[in-house]
Design an enzyme around this catalytic site. Structure first.
Site, PDB file in Angstrom:
ATOM      1  N   HIS A  10       0.873  -1.144  -0.155  1.00 45.92           N
ATOM      2  CA  HIS A  10       0.231   0.004   0.329  1.00 45.92           C
ATOM      3  C   HIS A  10       0.860   0.783   0.183  1.00 45.92           C
ATOM      4  O   HIS A  10       1.678   1.048   0.083  1.00 45.92           O
ATOM      5  CB  HIS A  10      -0.830  -0.257   1.136  1.00 45.92           C
ATOM      6  N   GLY A  11       0.140   2.283  -0.678  1.00 49.35           N
ATOM      7  CA  GLY A  11       0.666   3.656  -0.021  1.00 49.35           C
ATOM      8  C   GLY A  11       1.577   4.181   0.857  1.00 49.35           C
ATOM      9  O   GLY A  11       0.570   3.345   1.941  1.00 49.35           O
ATOM     10  N   ASN A  16       2.388   5.117   8.694  1.00 51.51           N
ATOM     11  CA  ASN A  16       3.957   5.472   8.379  1.00 51.51           C
ATOM     12  C   ASN A  16       4.598   6.684   8.236  1.00 51.51           C
ATOM     13  O   ASN A  16       5.486   6.913   9.478  1.00 51.51           O
ATOM     14  CB  ASN A  16       3.895   4.768   6.499  1.00 51.51           C
ATOM     15  N   ARG A  61      -6.160   0.614   4.013  1.00 52.91           N
ATOM     16  CA  ARG A  61      -4.931   1.631   3.017  1.00 52.91           C
ATOM     17  C   ARG A  61      -4.723   0.067   2.754  1.00 52.91           C
ATOM     18  O   ARG A  61      -4.365   0.640   1.004  1.00 52.91           O
ATOM     19  CB  ARG A  61      -3.792   1.506   3.914  1.00 52.91           C
ATOM     20  N   GLU A  88      -1.862  -7.129   7.672  1.00 53.68           N
ATOM     21  CA  GLU A  88      -0.157  -7.025   7.615  1.00 53.68           C
ATOM     22  C   GLU A  88      -0.647  -7.752   9.413  1.00 53.68           C
ATOM     23  O   GLU A  88      -1.182  -8.112   9.743  1.00 53.68           O
ATOM     24  CB  GLU A  88      -0.058  -5.541   8.190  1.00 53.68           C
ATOM     25  N   HIS A 158       0.729  -5.402   2.216  1.00 53.80           N
ATOM     26  CA  HIS A 158       1.552  -4.838   3.369  1.00 53.80           C
ATOM     27  C   HIS A 158       2.794  -5.244   3.356  1.00 53.80           C
ATOM     28  O   HIS A 158       2.923  -6.398   2.933  1.00 53.80           O
ATOM     29  CB  HIS A 158       0.458  -5.093   4.862  1.00 53.80           C
ATOM     30  N   ASN A 160       4.848  -6.320   5.292  1.00 47.27           N
ATOM     31  CA  ASN A 160       5.396  -8.597   6.048  1.00 47.27           C
ATOM     32  C   ASN A 160       4.356  -8.787   5.747  1.00 47.27           C
ATOM     33  O   ASN A 160       4.719 -10.777   5.179  1.00 47.27           O
ATOM     34  CB  ASN A 160       5.031  -8.365   7.627  1.00 47.27           C
TER      35      ASN A 160
END
Length: 206
Positions: A10-11, A16, A61, A88, A158, A160
């Site tokens: 995702h952006g 983040n 997201r 994630e 994501h 991970n």
């Protein structure tokens, strides 16, 4: 037969930007994150790619990024399957904490172990090994059959959950995959052979 798998983190999300452990929490994209998603779609379009089906997590997201990419490809109505198997990694008690503050609270070495070891989970959360244990069966049973049928499959997820897939695709060890950095909003295009091995890999960076 060409089998194409596109993976895209995702952006940039709001958390983040704030350097917070996010995990299963659900912040939205920043303006930069939205721009990254649009750019990802344009780069895929420049390759002439059209997705046949998309998969994403249940977190907004990843869903928003995937929707923007499909919009850039002119495929707003494409079938998109959302599943928490692609979520994630769950950071448990670290979720919502600033990473620098977590280092002060728990010690830099301990936080580094939680973040960068393969099989040591944070309190109440998942290790990357745990994440792979839910991602890989989903990939094998739901996503891979679509890819190997000759479809172009987009997976918007994501850092991970995608690391877990990449570990399996590229035959990496747990120690190798935890060192792999995935930039936000950068698609990776895999072309797969009939035996599911990688024929080619292209990372669409600027």
């Amino acid at each position: 037969m060409t089998a194409t798998l596109v993976l895209c983190r995702h952006g940039q999300s709001d958390w983040n930007l704030k350097n917070l452990f996010t995990g299963w929490r659900d912040p939205g994209l920043t303006e930069k994150g939205v721009a990254e998603a649009h750019e990802a779609g344009r780069r895929l379009k420049a390759l002439g790619l059209k997705a046949d089906i998309a998969f994403t997590s249940v977190l907004s997201r990843a869903q928003h990024t995937t929707k923007i990419i499909l919009g850039e490809l002119g495929q707003d109505g494409l079938e998109t399957i959302c599943d928490q198997a692609l979520n994630e990694r769950d950071y448990g008690d670290l979720s919502g904490l600033n990473k620098d503050e977590a280092r002060v609270k728990f010690g830099e070495e301990q936080v580094h172990i939680w973040r960068r070891s393969y099989d040591v989970p944070p309190p109440g959360g998942e290790s990357l090994k745990d994440t792979a244990a839910r991602v890989l069966p989903y990939y094998i049973h739901r996503i891979q059959p679509q890819v190997m049928a000759g479809k172009t499959v987009l997976v918007g997820a994501h850092g991970n959950s995608l690391r877990a897939l990449i570990m399996a695709l590229e035959g990496l060890t747990g120690e190798e995959i935890v060192k792999r950095e995935l930039d936000t909003g950068v698609p990776i295009v895999y072309r797969l052979n009939p035996d599911t091995t990688i024929a080619s890999k292209q990372e669409l960076k600027g």
